[in-house]
Design a protein around this motif. Structure first.
Motif, mmCIF file in Angstrom:
data_model
loop_
_atom_site.group_PDB
_atom_site.id
_atom_site.type_symbol
_atom_site.label_atom_id
_atom_site.label_comp_id
_atom_site.label_asym_id
_atom_site.label_seq_id
_atom_site.Cartn_x
_atom_site.Cartn_y
_atom_site.Cartn_z
ATOM 1 N N ALA A 1 0.840 -1.207 0.000
ATOM 2 C CA ALA A 1 0.000 0.000 0.000
ATOM 3 C C ALA A 1 0.869 1.248 0.000
ATOM 4 C CB ALA A 1 -0.934 -0.003 1.205
ATOM 5 N N GLY A 2 1.923 1.241 0.796
ATOM 6 C CA GLY A 2 2.832 2.385 0.823
ATOM 7 C C GLY A 2 3.562 2.569 -0.484
ATOM 8 N N VAL A 3 3.974 1.462 -1.074
ATOM 9 C CA VAL A 3 4.669 1.509 -2.363
ATOM 10 C C VAL A 3 3.731 2.047 -3.430
ATOM 11 C CG1 VAL A 3 5.650 0.094 -4.204
ATOM 12 C CG2 VAL A 3 6.348 -0.273 -1.850
ATOM 13 N N ASP A 4 2.515 1.525 -3.455
ATOM 14 C CA ASP A 4 1.544 1.969 -4.453
ATOM 15 C C ASP A 4 1.259 3.458 -4.320
ATOM 16 O OD1 ASP A 4 1.434 -0.599 -5.471
ATOM 17 O OD2 ASP A 4 -0.462 -1.107 -4.487
ATOM 18 N N ALA A 5 1.116 3.946 -3.088
ATOM 19 C CA ALA A 5 0.838 5.368 -2.874
ATOM 20 C C ALA A 5 2.008 6.228 -3.346
ATOM 21 C CB ALA A 5 0.541 5.629 -1.398
ATOM 22 N N ARG A 6 3.229 5.823 -3.003
ATOM 23 C CA ARG A 6 4.401 6.601 -3.409
ATOM 24 C C ARG A 6 4.592 6.555 -4.916
ATOM 25 N NH1 ARG A 6 9.416 6.084 0.540
ATOM 26 N NH2 ARG A 6 10.102 7.641 -0.926
ATOM 27 N N ALA A 7 4.358 5.380 -5.506
ATOM 28 C CA ALA A 7 4.494 5.259 -6.955
ATOM 29 C C ALA A 7 3.461 6.132 -7.657
ATOM 30 C CB ALA A 7 4.349 3.801 -7.381
ATOM 31 N N SER A 8 2.271 6.189 -7.121
ATOM 32 C CA SER A 8 1.211 7.004 -7.707
ATOM 33 C C SER A 8 1.566 8.490 -7.624
ATOM 34 C CB SER A 8 -0.112 6.732 -6.984
ATOM 35 O OG SER A 8 -1.136 7.512 -7.543
ATOM 36 N N GLU A 9 2.106 8.918 -6.479
ATOM 37 C CA GLU A 9 2.522 10.318 -6.330
ATOM 38 C C GLU A 9 3.643 10.654 -7.315
ATOM 39 O OE1 GLU A 9 3.611 10.742 -2.242
ATOM 40 O OE2 GLU A 9 1.568 10.344 -1.546
ATOM 41 N N ARG A 10 4.578 9.750 -7.461
ATOM 42 C CA ARG A 10 5.689 9.976 -8.389
ATOM 43 C C ARG A 10 5.179 10.041 -9.829
ATOM 44 N NH1 ARG A 10 11.365 9.442 -8.555
ATOM 45 N NH2 ARG A 10 12.081 8.779 -10.595
ATOM 46 N N LEU A 11 4.263 9.158 -10.165
ATOM 47 C CA LEU A 11 3.687 9.175 -11.505
ATOM 48 C C LEU A 11 2.940 10.483 -11.758
ATOM 49 C CD1 LEU A 11 3.135 7.826 -14.181
ATOM 50 C CD2 LEU A 11 1.216 6.628 -13.118
ATOM 51 N N ASP A 12 2.225 10.985 -10.751
ATOM 52 C CA ASP A 12 1.536 12.274 -10.892
ATOM 53 C C ASP A 12 2.535 13.392 -11.195
ATOM 54 O OD1 ASP A 12 -0.908 11.083 -10.400
ATOM 55 O OD2 ASP A 12 -1.017 11.758 -8.298
ATOM 56 N N ARG A 13 3.681 13.379 -10.497
ATOM 57 C CA ARG A 13 4.705 14.409 -10.742
ATOM 58 C C ARG A 13 5.279 14.296 -12.147
ATOM 59 N NH1 ARG A 13 6.322 12.938 -5.520
ATOM 60 N NH2 ARG A 13 8.115 11.835 -6.333
ATOM 61 N N ILE A 14 5.472 13.074 -12.600
ATOM 62 C CA ILE A 14 6.010 12.871 -13.947
ATOM 63 C C ILE A 14 5.001 13.323 -14.992
ATOM 64 C CG2 ILE A 14 6.704 11.119 -15.632
ATOM 65 C CD1 ILE A 14 7.942 9.562 -13.223
ATOM 66 N N MET A 15 3.744 12.927 -14.818
ATOM 67 C CA MET A 15 2.721 13.271 -15.807
ATOM 68 C C MET A 15 2.399 14.758 -15.816
ATOM 69 S SD MET A 15 2.281 10.633 -17.577
ATOM 70 C CE MET A 15 1.001 11.290 -18.631
ATOM 71 N N ALA A 16 2.742 15.468 -14.752
ATOM 72 C CA ALA A 16 2.541 16.917 -14.717
ATOM 73 C C ALA A 16 3.399 17.612 -15.771
ATOM 74 C CB ALA A 16 2.854 17.467 -13.329
ATOM 75 N N ARG A 17 4.371 16.918 -16.328
ATOM 76 C CA ARG A 17 5.225 17.480 -17.382
ATOM 77 C C ARG A 17 4.541 17.471 -18.742
ATOM 78 N NH1 ARG A 17 10.609 14.109 -15.718
ATOM 79 N NH2 ARG A 17 10.753 14.905 -13.616
ATOM 80 N N ASP A 18 3.356 16.874 -18.827
ATOM 81 C CA ASP A 18 2.605 16.792 -20.081
ATOM 82 C C ASP A 18 2.100 18.186 -20.447
ATOM 83 O OD1 ASP A 18 1.069 16.082 -22.260
ATOM 84 O OD2 ASP A 18 -0.494 15.108 -21.074
ATOM 85 N N ALA A 19 2.948 18.955 -21.126
ATOM 86 C CA ALA A 19 2.678 20.366 -21.413
ATOM 87 C C ALA A 19 1.431 20.574 -22.258
ATOM 88 C CB ALA A 19 3.889 21.003 -22.093
ATOM 89 N N GLY B 1 -1.144 18.476 -22.469
ATOM 90 C CA GLY B 1 -2.304 17.854 -21.858
ATOM 91 C C GLY B 1 -2.908 16.702 -22.636
ATOM 92 N N ASP B 2 -2.133 16.067 -23.505
ATOM 93 C CA ASP B 2 -2.689 14.981 -24.316
ATOM 94 C C ASP B 2 -2.577 13.614 -23.644
ATOM 95 O OD1 ASP B 2 0.011 14.398 -24.581
ATOM 96 O OD2 ASP B 2 0.015 14.422 -26.779
ATOM 97 N N GLY B 3 -2.045 13.572 -22.399
ATOM 98 C CA GLY B 3 -1.923 12.307 -21.684
ATOM 99 C C GLY B 3 -0.749 11.466 -22.120
ATOM 100 N N ARG B 4 0.123 12.035 -22.961
ATOM 101 C CA ARG B 4 1.316 11.330 -23.444
ATOM 102 C C ARG B 4 2.514 12.236 -23.247
ATOM 103 N NH1 ARG B 4 0.305 9.280 -29.322
ATOM 104 N NH2 ARG B 4 1.329 11.255 -29.612
ATOM 105 N N LEU B 5 3.655 11.623 -22.955
ATOM 106 C CA LEU B 5 4.886 12.387 -22.760
ATOM 107 C C LEU B 5 5.825 12.190 -23.932
ATOM 108 C CD1 LEU B 5 5.599 11.658 -19.005
ATOM 109 C CD2 LEU B 5 4.764 13.792 -19.985
ATOM 110 N N THR B 6 6.247 13.294 -24.505
ATOM 111 C CA THR B 6 7.273 13.243 -25.545
ATOM 112 C C THR B 6 8.626 13.390 -24.864
ATOM 113 O OG1 THR B 6 7.275 15.634 -25.854
ATOM 114 C CG2 THR B 6 5.697 14.358 -27.188
ATOM 115 N N PRO B 7 9.722 13.092 -25.560
ATOM 116 C CA PRO B 7 11.038 13.283 -24.942
ATOM 117 C C PRO B 7 11.253 14.718 -24.455
ATOM 118 C CG PRO B 7 11.269 11.931 -26.886
ATOM 119 C CD PRO B 7 9.834 12.415 -26.862
ATOM 120 N N ASP B 8 10.787 15.713 -25.229
ATOM 121 C CA ASP B 8 10.953 17.106 -24.804
ATOM 122 C C ASP B 8 10.174 17.399 -23.530
ATOM 123 O OD1 ASP B 8 12.672 17.742 -26.853
ATOM 124 O OD2 ASP B 8 11.095 18.571 -28.145
#
Length: 148
Positions: A81-99, A101-108
């Motif tokens: 449960a702790g791992v899942d919560a931390r992984a979810s928070e980290r994923l949220d931070r990574i996906m916040a880079r989706d400039a 807003g298309d739900g996909r991350l490009t290298p840039d």
């Protein structure tokens, strides 16, 4: 995602069960402890014992937070449960880079101008502030980071 679950479980268990330096634990939460919080006796100096005590207290807090049923031990489900919560928070931070807003991350978008990808490192290493790193500045930073 399963191939990442085992290393994440190991990392969380290690973080919970092994008290590390308080500075590393604070970084996990995105904060750095204040000197006054570490200096338990208020003498203006940090001893190894004060740092160890602070690290143990932080470790105990993290353990207690993970021990959902409060029985003084961690089950696999509690660790997951702790791992899942931390992984979810980290994923949220990574996906916040989706400039766009298309739900996909490009290298840039993924690398972009994230200061953790070199900006802050560079600014700290550039001791004379001239916008370039000399070999001496590079070596100084490498030594500070424990690398050659």
């Amino acid at each position: 995602m399963n191939r990442f679950k085992t290393p994440l479980l190991i990392a969380l268990a290690g973080a919970l069960l092994i008290t590390s330096a308080p500075d590393a634990q604070a970084r996990d939460r995105g904060e750095r402890p204040a000197f006054g919080d570490l200096d338990a006796n208020g003498d203006g100096r940090l001893t190894r014992d004060e740092l160890t005590a602070f690290g143990r207290a932080r470790g105990a807090e993290r353990f207690a937070a993970a021990d959902v049923n409060g029985d003084g031990a961690l089950t696999r489900d509690e660790i997951e449960a702790g791992v899942d919560a931390r992984a979810s928070e980290r994923l949220d931070r990574i996906m916040a880079r989706d400039a766009d807003g298309d739900g996909r991350l490009t290298p840039d978008e993924l690398v972009g101008d994230d200061p953790r990808r070199g900006g802050r490192f560079f600014d700290r290493a550039d001791a004379d502030g001239d916008g370039a790193l000399s070999e001496a500045e590079w070596e100084t930073m490498a030594q500070r980071r424990g690398r050659r």
